[in-house]
Design a protein around this motif. Structure first.
Motif: not given
Length: 299
Positions: A123-147
């Motif tokens: 990822l752009p800022f740092h080599p140790n990047g993480m992306v978390f994505t939560a989805r509901d029962h209809d596979d719609r995105e609830v939230r996504a965050r990068t750390y």
């Protein structure tokens, strides 16, 4: 900028502050945010993507970044997680294809669908990047965050920008120093040992009883790590690299009267602290000589 001793010495699951402590903290931050914003009941699955160095060591760096993420999603904190149950808990998640977000909400979690290791992508800022994505029962995105796990167990949110991502602590301290030479000079000027200089600065952040209790807790954790390492019967460290364990063999060697592996319980805190005081005295002598030279120059 003055760095607290509790920023330098942190209790956390090993073997790496970036790969295990940072990963677990980021995962826990993500699910804690879902809970605080009322989104946890709507979450049916969580996908974790690890990039760069985290992705490359997801399964091989001791306990692995992947294991740390699973534990963090279940709400574990790297400072308090029971390391003796880690393997069993991860095995349970793999067997059931489910995990309990923050220990509250059970969701499906199937590898490699929900734990993706990008070994050659960063990822752009740092080599140790993480992306978390939560989805509901209809596979719609609830939230996504990068750390980003930026070292030393520190985690920053990818939503911050530029220099604001990492905010140094500019709180004033009574005896500031920016180098080892300046530290010795502060000791000479105040007639304090190095430990006294550090304590004076630490007291600008918290009370003395809290400082001393925190330091003793860190020391007890260190002692426990040594004792566990020396008492293990396995010949290799966890992970696919099969690194040989050295502590059990070291514990069996005579230590010529010095406290070593396996003896912490018998020696207590006395000898390590005496050794520290001897070093402190030696550096204090250096500081006096350094201060005398500085005084001569200034005159």
């Amino acid at each position: 900028m003055a760095i607290s001793v509790f920023d330098l010495f942190k209790v956390g699951i090993g073997p790496s502050s970036s790969h295990t402590v940072g990963s677990m903290k980021a995962a826990r931050l993500f699910v804690t945010g879902l809970h605080e914003d009322g989104l946890l009941p709507h979450t049916a699955s969580v996908r974790a993507e690890l990039f760069g160095s985290l992705g490359a060591t997801g399964h091989g760096h001791g306990s692995g970044s992947g294991k740390a993420v699973l534990l963090g999603l279940e709400g574990e904190d790297p400072e308090t997680v029971d390391t003796g149950t880690v393997d069993k808990r991860v095995h349970r998640i793999h067997e059931a294809d489910r995990l309990r977000l923050l220990g509250r909400r059970e969701v499906e979690f199937r590898e490699p669908e929900h734990l993706v290791l990008h070994r050659r992508r960063t990822l752009p800022f740092h080599p140790n990047g993480m992306v978390f994505t939560a989805r509901d029962h209809d596979d719609r995105e609830v939230r996504a965050r990068t750390y980003y796990s930026v070292g030393g167990g520190f985690v920053v949110d990818g939503s911050a920008t530029g220099a604001d991502r990492i905010k140094p602590d500019h709180a004033p301290v009574p005896l500031p120093f920016g180098s080892a030479s300046e530290l010795l000079l502060r000791a000479y000027e105040t007639s304090l040992p190095i430990s006294g200089v550090m304590l004076a600065n630490e007291l600008s952040r918290r009370g003395e009883s809290e400082v001393r209790a925190g330091l003793l807790r860190i020391w007890r954790v260190m002692q426990g790590c040594v004792e566990r390492g020396c008492s293990r019967t396995e010949t290799t460290l966890p992970g696919r690299l099969q690194v040989p364990r050295s502590c059990p063999a070291a514990a069996a060697q005579p230590r010529r009267g010095l406290p070593g592996c396996g003896s912490a319980a018998h020696h207590g805190l006395g000898q390590p602290l005496r050794a520290g005081r001897q070093l402190d005295d030696r550096f204090q002598g250096i500081g006096c000589a350094r201060g005398a030279r500085a005084s001569n120059v200034s005159v």
